[in-house]
Design a protein around this motif. Structure first.
Motif, PDB file in Angstrom:
ATOM      1  N   THR A  66       0.844  -1.191   0.000  1.00 59.09           N
ATOM      2  CA  THR A  66       0.000   0.000   0.000  1.00 59.09           C
ATOM      3  C   THR A  66       0.880   1.240   0.000  1.00 59.09           C
ATOM      4  O   THR A  66       2.025   1.215   0.454  1.00 59.09           O
ATOM      5  CB  THR A  66      -0.924   0.061   1.232  1.00 59.09           C
ATOM      6  OG1 THR A  66      -0.131   0.186   2.427  1.00 59.09           O
ATOM      7  CG2 THR A  66      -1.800  -1.178   1.332  1.00 59.09           C
ATOM      8  N   ARG A  70      -3.447   3.061   0.624  1.00 57.07           N
ATOM      9  CA  ARG A  70      -4.245   2.575  -0.510  1.00 57.07           C
ATOM     10  C   ARG A  70      -3.506   1.463  -1.238  1.00 57.07           C
ATOM     11  O   ARG A  70      -2.303   1.567  -1.498  1.00 57.07           O
ATOM     12  CB  ARG A  70      -4.551   3.716  -1.477  1.00 57.07           C
ATOM     13  CG  ARG A  70      -5.316   4.868  -0.853  1.00 57.07           C
ATOM     14  CD  ARG A  70      -5.744   5.870  -1.904  1.00 57.07           C
ATOM     15  NE  ARG A  70      -6.748   5.294  -2.793  1.00 57.07           N
ATOM     16  CZ  ARG A  70      -7.114   5.854  -3.958  1.00 57.07           C
ATOM     17  NH1 ARG A  70      -6.527   6.963  -4.368  1.00 57.07           N
ATOM     18  NH2 ARG A  70      -8.035   5.279  -4.697  1.00 57.07           N
ATOM     19  N   ASP A  74      -5.843   0.286  -6.343  1.00 59.52           N
ATOM     20  CA  ASP A  74      -6.866   1.305  -6.090  1.00 59.52           C
ATOM     21  C   ASP A  74      -6.398   2.718  -6.405  1.00 59.52           C
ATOM     22  O   ASP A  74      -7.196   3.659  -6.353  1.00 59.52           O
ATOM     23  CB  ASP A  74      -7.322   1.247  -4.634  1.00 59.52           C
ATOM     24  CG  ASP A  74      -8.133  -0.003  -4.324  1.00 59.52           C
ATOM     25  OD1 ASP A  74      -8.520  -0.702  -5.274  1.00 59.52           O
ATOM     26  OD2 ASP A  74      -8.367  -0.273  -3.136  1.00 59.52           O
ATOM     27  N   GLU A 118      -8.986  -7.077 -10.031  1.00 64.77           N
ATOM     28  CA  GLU A 118      -7.747  -6.571  -9.452  1.00 64.77           C
ATOM     29  C   GLU A 118      -6.537  -7.092 -10.221  1.00 64.77           C
ATOM     30  O   GLU A 118      -5.574  -6.352 -10.460  1.00 64.77           O
ATOM     31  CB  GLU A 118      -7.637  -6.963  -7.976  1.00 64.77           C
ATOM     32  CG  GLU A 118      -6.364  -6.440  -7.325  1.00 64.77           C
ATOM     33  CD  GLU A 118      -6.374  -6.520  -5.802  1.00 64.77           C
ATOM     34  OE1 GLU A 118      -5.295  -6.304  -5.205  1.00 64.77           O
ATOM     35  OE2 GLU A 118      -7.444  -6.791  -5.207  1.00 64.77           O
TER      36      GLU A 118
END
Length: 324
Positions: A66, A70, A74, A118
């Protein structure tokens, strides 16, 4: 990683220099064929802190999970483009992307499109970042019988692997959450069922402590399929909790695992995951202490452990180790 029955906690603040490690320890080179890296958000939420931690260690390999809280998939296109530029400008290589595909928050009864979607995004982004590796798990159960759980996992993982094949990716299944997360026979079953070089294993040295199995024994059974390694260590306290400690200072058999990897001829990246600041599996994100300093302390201790204990152990083996 996730412990369904016990709470987890990590050490507060920055670990003190272990006894026997002199002040001013300098970085040591990894064994031939091994590269040291770290999961960046374990050091800091933002990319600046993540790169700073690697720079202090003198390492140039980053594992992305991340950025600013995030997930990579994303980020909007502008944010991702700037991220990729900054990583390249820093002279840093991305060695793996840790996805949420089939992880502890995505049971096998959940929408499959979430995972295939994803993976589509990550295929494009991994091409820009220059990495083929995507970390996945194998779906926690959600009330199904054992046979149906296994059937659905095999079906989904086969479809995901075929998708990875089409985009040049390699899925790395971690010994963590899901049907094949903690048992060697299930890992081997999944690999043999899918039957593709686009599905391999990511071995995390520290997951055996919360899940209650011996890391060294599990690794010995699956080592030939391990393509990437997470290094962390842990102890179980008298209160039944799990506390994360410096590599080689806990009960996760880190020295034995790293020795086995070298003895079995496994090469690749060893990536630290200290779990001092961030533990996504239980929602822990603490700003106590200095995450960068704790991250660097773990990296230095990995270097020390390998130089002073792992390499001598390998050298002491017949023929200096070699393939098992």
């Amino acid at each position: 990683m996730r412990d369904e029955h016990h709470r987890t906690k990590g050490p507060v603040g920055v670990p003190r220099r272990p006894a026997g490690v002199p002040a001013g320890d300098t970085p040591t080179a990894p064994p031939p064929g091994i590269r040291y890296a770290g999961i960046g958000d374990e050091a800091a939420p933002g990319l600046t802190g993540q790169l700073a931690a690697l720079r202090e260690l003198g390492w140039t390999a980053l594992e992305l999970r991340t950025v600013d809280g995030r997930a990579l998939a994303d980020l909007d296109e502008h944010a991702f483009g700037r991220l990729a530029e900054r990583i390249a400008e820093a002279g840093t290589e991305v060695v793996c992307v840790d996805s949420r595909i089939a992880d502890y928050n995505r049971p096998v009864t959940g929408p499959f499109a979430r995972d295939t979607g994803e993976l589509r995004v990550l295929a494009r982004r991994c091409a820009v970042l220059g990495t083929r590796y995507v970390r996945v798990m194998s779906y926690p159960n959600d009330g199904l019988g054992e046979a149906e759980w296994a059937r659905r996992v095999r079906h989904r993982m086969t479809a995901l692997t075929r998708q990875a094949e089409d985009t040049g990716l390699v899925l790395l299944h971690e010994n963590c959450a899901g049907w094949a997360g903690t048992r060697a026979e299930r890992m081997l079953d999944l690999l043999h069922h899918v039957d593709s070089p686009a599905l391999r294993l990511l071995f995390d040295t520290g997951n055996g402590v919360p899940y209650g199995y011996g890391s060294a024994a599990l690794l010995e059974a699956v080592a030939e399929f391990v393509a990437h390694v997470h290094v962390k260590d842990a102890v179980r306290t008298r209160a039944g909790e799990v506390a994360y400690v410096l590599p080689g200072h806990g009960h996760a058999e880190v020295r034995e695992c790293l020795t086995t990897l070298l003895r079995r001829g496994r090469r690749g990246t060893w990536s630290i995951e200290p779990h001092t600041r961030l533990r996504p599996h239980d929602g822990t994100d603490t700003r106590e202490g200095d995450g960068v300093a704790a991250f660097v302390a773990h990296g230095r201790e990995l270097e020390r452990l390998v130089a002073r204990e792992v390499l001598p152990a390998v050298a002491a083996l017949p023929h200096g180790g070699g393939r098992g």
